[in-house]
Design an enzyme around this catalytic site. Sequence first.
Site, PDB file in Angstrom:
ATOM      1  N   ARG A 175     -88.491 -18.950  -5.683  1.00 49.13           N
ATOM      2  CA  ARG A 175     -89.322 -18.554  -4.540  1.00 49.13           C
ATOM      3  C   ARG A 175     -90.298 -17.432  -4.858  1.00 49.13           C
ATOM      4  O   ARG A 175     -91.438 -17.443  -4.387  1.00 49.13           O
ATOM      5  CB  ARG A 175     -88.415 -18.102  -3.405  1.00 49.13           C
ATOM      6  CG  ARG A 175     -87.637 -19.238  -2.868  1.00 49.13           C
ATOM      7  CD  ARG A 175     -86.643 -18.829  -1.832  1.00 49.13           C
ATOM      8  NE  ARG A 175     -86.014 -20.037  -1.325  1.00 49.13           N
ATOM      9  CZ  ARG A 175     -85.026 -20.049  -0.460  1.00 49.13           C
ATOM     10  NH1 ARG A 175     -84.542 -18.914   0.001  1.00 49.13           N
ATOM     11  NH2 ARG A 175     -84.514 -21.187  -0.045  1.00 49.13           N
ATOM     12  N   ALA A 190     -70.670 -15.518   7.172  1.00 53.08           N
ATOM     13  CA  ALA A 190     -69.838 -14.536   6.468  1.00 53.08           C
ATOM     14  C   ALA A 190     -68.760 -13.972   7.388  1.00 53.08           C
ATOM     15  O   ALA A 190     -67.604 -13.823   6.981  1.00 53.08           O
ATOM     16  CB  ALA A 190     -70.710 -13.407   5.930  1.00 53.08           C
TER      17      ALA A 190
HETATM   18  C1  LIG Z   1     -84.853 -20.053   8.780  1.00 44.74           C
HETATM   19  C2  LIG Z   1     -83.848 -19.791   7.697  1.00 44.74           C
HETATM   20  C3  LIG Z   1     -83.339 -20.838   6.949  1.00 44.74           C
HETATM   21  C4  LIG Z   1     -82.409 -20.604   5.945  1.00 44.74           C
HETATM   22  N1  LIG Z   1     -81.950 -21.654   5.210  1.00 44.74           N
HETATM   23  C5  LIG Z   1     -81.037 -21.425   4.235  1.00 44.74           C
HETATM   24  C6  LIG Z   1     -80.518 -22.504   3.466  1.00 44.74           C
HETATM   25  O1  LIG Z   1     -80.869 -23.662   3.661  1.00 44.74           O
HETATM   26  N2  LIG Z   1     -79.608 -22.221   2.510  1.00 44.74           N
HETATM   27  C7  LIG Z   1     -79.177 -20.949   2.259  1.00 44.74           C
HETATM   28  O2  LIG Z   1     -78.334 -20.757   1.385  1.00 44.74           O
HETATM   29  N3  LIG Z   1     -79.633 -19.926   2.997  1.00 44.74           N
HETATM   30  C8  LIG Z   1     -80.547 -20.121   3.967  1.00 44.74           C
HETATM   31  N4  LIG Z   1     -81.016 -19.065   4.697  1.00 44.74           N
HETATM   32  C9  LIG Z   1     -80.380 -17.746   4.549  1.00 44.74           C
HETATM   33  C10 LIG Z   1     -79.039 -17.737   5.292  1.00 44.74           C
HETATM   34  O3  LIG Z   1     -79.161 -18.449   6.492  1.00 44.74           O
HETATM   35  C11 LIG Z   1     -78.545 -16.332   5.612  1.00 44.74           C
HETATM   36  O4  LIG Z   1     -78.635 -15.507   4.493  1.00 44.74           O
HETATM   37  C12 LIG Z   1     -77.083 -16.385   6.052  1.00 44.74           C
HETATM   38  O5  LIG Z   1     -76.891 -17.342   7.054  1.00 44.74           O
HETATM   39  C13 LIG Z   1     -76.617 -15.020   6.526  1.00 44.74           C
HETATM   40  O6  LIG Z   1     -75.316 -15.152   7.045  1.00 44.74           O
HETATM   41  P1  LIG Z   1     -74.501 -13.888   7.507  1.00 44.74           P
HETATM   42  O7  LIG Z   1     -73.210 -14.383   8.040  1.00 44.74           O
HETATM   43  O8  LIG Z   1     -74.467 -12.885   6.422  1.00 44.74           O
HETATM   44  O9  LIG Z   1     -75.367 -13.238   8.681  1.00 44.74           O
HETATM   45  P2  LIG Z   1     -75.893 -13.860  10.129  1.00 44.74           P
HETATM   46  O10 LIG Z   1     -75.727 -15.316  10.203  1.00 44.74           O
HETATM   47  O11 LIG Z   1     -77.231 -13.264  10.288  1.00 44.74           O
HETATM   48  O12 LIG Z   1     -74.893 -13.231  11.140  1.00 44.74           O
HETATM   49  C14 LIG Z   1     -74.952 -11.884  11.527  1.00 44.74           C
HETATM   50  C15 LIG Z   1     -73.918 -11.645  12.603  1.00 44.74           C
HETATM   51  O13 LIG Z   1     -73.782 -10.239  12.788  1.00 44.74           O
HETATM   52  C16 LIG Z   1     -73.831  -9.933  14.169  1.00 44.74           C
HETATM   53  N5  LIG Z   1     -74.365  -8.579  14.261  1.00 44.74           N
HETATM   54  C17 LIG Z   1     -75.406  -8.028  13.610  1.00 44.74           C
HETATM   55  N6  LIG Z   1     -75.548  -6.732  13.944  1.00 44.74           N
HETATM   56  C18 LIG Z   1     -74.573  -6.470  14.833  1.00 44.74           C
HETATM   57  C19 LIG Z   1     -74.207  -5.306  15.546  1.00 44.74           C
HETATM   58  N7  LIG Z   1     -74.842  -4.151  15.397  1.00 44.74           N
HETATM   59  N8  LIG Z   1     -73.167  -5.394  16.398  1.00 44.74           N
HETATM   60  C20 LIG Z   1     -72.479  -6.570  16.567  1.00 44.74           C
HETATM   61  N9  LIG Z   1     -72.778  -7.693  15.897  1.00 44.74           N
HETATM   62  C21 LIG Z   1     -73.816  -7.631  15.045  1.00 44.74           C
HETATM   63  C22 LIG Z   1     -74.697 -10.998  14.791  1.00 44.74           C
HETATM   64  O14 LIG Z   1     -74.402 -11.089  16.157  1.00 44.74           O
HETATM   65  C23 LIG Z   1     -74.261 -12.217  13.968  1.00 44.74           C
HETATM   66  O15 LIG Z   1     -73.100 -12.743  14.549  1.00 44.74           O
HETATM   67  C24 LIG Z   1     -81.974 -19.289   5.688  1.00 44.74           C
HETATM   68  C25 LIG Z   1     -82.487 -18.228   6.423  1.00 44.74           C
HETATM   69  C26 LIG Z   1     -83.441 -18.474   7.404  1.00 44.74           C
HETATM   70  C27 LIG Z   1     -84.050 -17.309   8.103  1.00 44.74           C
END
Ligand SMILES: Cc1cc2nc3c(=O)[nH]c(=O)nc-3n(C[C@H](O)[C@H](O)[C@H](O)COP(=O)(O)OP(=O)(O)OC[C@H]3O[C@@H](n4cnc5c(N)ncnc54)[C@H](O)[C@@H]3O)c2cc1C
Length: 653
Positions: free
Chosen positions: A348, A62
């Site tokens: 799920r 994201a």
């Molecule tokens: C094992 C596993 C497998 C999965 N497989 C799938 C799948 O196959 N298909 C699917 O659709 N979804 C899957 N999911 C869910 C999906 O991976 C996540 O919902 C998604 O990747 C979240 O992306 P994001 O960018 O919102 O957050 P994240 O990828 O969690 O990124 C968070 C970012 O925020 C930063 N951050 C957080 N807090 C702070 C702070 N206080 N200060 C500075 N930086 C901060 C971190 O450093 C990181 O860069 C899976 C989840 C898991 C746990």
Amino acid sequence: MTESTDTDAAADFHTVGDEVRDRKAPSGPIQERWDTRKFEAKLVNPANKRKLSVIVVGTGLAGASAAATLGEAGYQVKSFCYQDSPRRAHSIAAQGGINAAKNYRNDGDSTYRLFYDTIKGGDFRSRESNSYRLAQVSANIIDQCVAQGVPFAREYSGLLDNRSFGGVQVSRTFYARGQTGQQLLIGAYQALERQISEGTVEMNTRHEMLDLIIIGGRARGVVVRNMVTGEIETHMAHAVVLASGGYGNVYYLSTNAMGCNVTATWRAHRKGAYFANPCYTQIHPTCIPVSGDYQSKLTLMSESLRNDGRIWVPKAKGDDRPAGEIPEDERDYYLERRYPAFGNLVPRDIASRAAKTACDEGYGVGPGGLGVYLDFADAIERLGRDQVEAKYGNLFDMYAQITGENPYESPMRIYPAIHYTMGGLWVDYDLQSNVSGLFVTGEANFSDQGANRLGASALMQALADGYFVLPNTIGDYLATGGFDVVDENHPEAVAARDAVTERIQKLLAIQGERTVDSFHKELGHIMWEYCGMERTEGGLMKAISLIRELKEEFWKNVKVTGVNEDLNQTLERAGRVADFFELGELMCIDALVRTESAGGHFRAESQTEDGEAMRNDDEFAHVSAWEFNGDQPVLHKEPLEFEYIEMKQRSYK
Ligand SMILES: Cc1cc2nc3c(=O)[nH]c(=O)nc-3n(C[C@H](O)[C@H](O)[C@H](O)COP(=O)(O)OP(=O)(O)OC[C@H]3O[C@@H](n4cnc5c(N)ncnc54)[C@H](O)[C@@H]3O)c2cc1C
């Protein structure tokens, strides 16, 4: 204006405030709403973009997609993550795939069907406008990622391959073996790196956001700690985007990366941003069971395995023969039996509860009876071991390495585990929170997934938000202008920085006797026990008082070793656990107030005769958006209206 409610057991724990509304989604035919919004949104001309700055916290799918796209659009972007590289964001762990309504299989898929599946899968607790847009944008995501070179799996003919995930009857999941998140993140990371080298994005790794700066009612900056030197820094901008991921680690044991935490969104919540539906957590049915007290992490076995793997338990309670010695007619393929239409591919929440029921009733297998089988014998016979290996090889290897068992020869043992959080900061259709200029994307916002997310839809949402939605909507906000010139010496910025410093000093000064991890573990245990797969009024009330006691002890008795002016992981964790306490309490209050069952939120008191979740649409067809108010949070309800899809009891039979 707030008024008190005293009609239920939760009355002592909250008050009810005014309704909150999403005022950004246009009315009119649902198919046209996103185009209408994009057209109506004010634009910022290219020369002015260069003068506007945006902070993006998070470099997962994201955040990286948003920062890269905003940088390319010409804004000055400051990107932050706490890892040593943007590429280590938890998104890298995603295994199974990403949904898109491309209908490559010609199996009846369409934008409307993905929209329908999402609304039904989420148990009618998400917004129609948002879910429709997500389905609409899904097809663009695949094109974007293919253009970046993401190596999606292909069929022999060269076309992109698809598989199925739970809660749907079509094949719309695009994947890169069991490493889809990794490949997608490398794509987004390349785009981000390009902007870093172009100078439009300034990257700040190993920086943790510890507070939000609000000036004149608008989000204008963040306070971060340099995790290597301990320096507390202030960064100002015209808008702030939080893409900081989910809060599953409040349970201590989860499939999330160890660092995942709620601090960024919780700090914003404390500054006025509403936190929506915190009790909606997803428990994934296929994880490697807990094997001992020493564990700090659980491992997911991707849902894609349910395409070919069959789930069963012995028909006889306590049958401890090895799986291979239990004859076919003595096995209960309980998902296929109970849900013939969807079989092993039920959503799920349903698969998790069914596994729990089987184990609670004494049919579980493995240590403590806390496991069910996921069996590939039929698939290996039908497809051959080579094909199974080609599709799922890395997942099988992972299982073998962790358990020491060979899943090609005997079935995997699996059990549900905390995996994803549907709750998060409340946002409108533009992804803007109730705090002006504070936008929230990906898992960090209360997502378009309602009370239960369908598999492969989180990656879709994270990239939809970052590549396609936010870059269009944030311009409308930035174009409004009227920004006061502010810098880090503004009294609000100084106050935020002082508060962060004071909190760190307070944590370091306690010097008690218990480790941070021991508190986290105990909190996680309370959450799993009373706010996990099944919740009851009594259990939730007990959890709230246990959490409050533990939180009090934490602030008196935690031992944080080391100093601020150095790399100090104990200090980092202490701050995060302190926020988890407050979040955990709110999750329990939210779960207590919602006396219905919906998706992943299962109130034992609200179930059908055959044990399925029973919603109460008359009272609970709303988003619960919570305003921070110490021990007495204020509930703002956002009514959910369904114009296109009739609300009815979900059935996967
Ligand atoms: C094992 C596993 C497998 C999965 N497989 C799938 C799948 O196959 N298909 C699917 O659709 N979804 C899957 N999911 C869910 C999906 O991976 C996540 O919902 C998604 O990747 C979240 O992306 P994001 O960018 O919102 O957050 P994240 O990828 O969690 O990124 C968070 C970012 O925020 C930063 N951050 C957080 N807090 C702070 C702070 N206080 N200060 C500075 N930086 C901060 C971190 O450093 C990181 O860069 C899976 C989840 C898991 C746990």
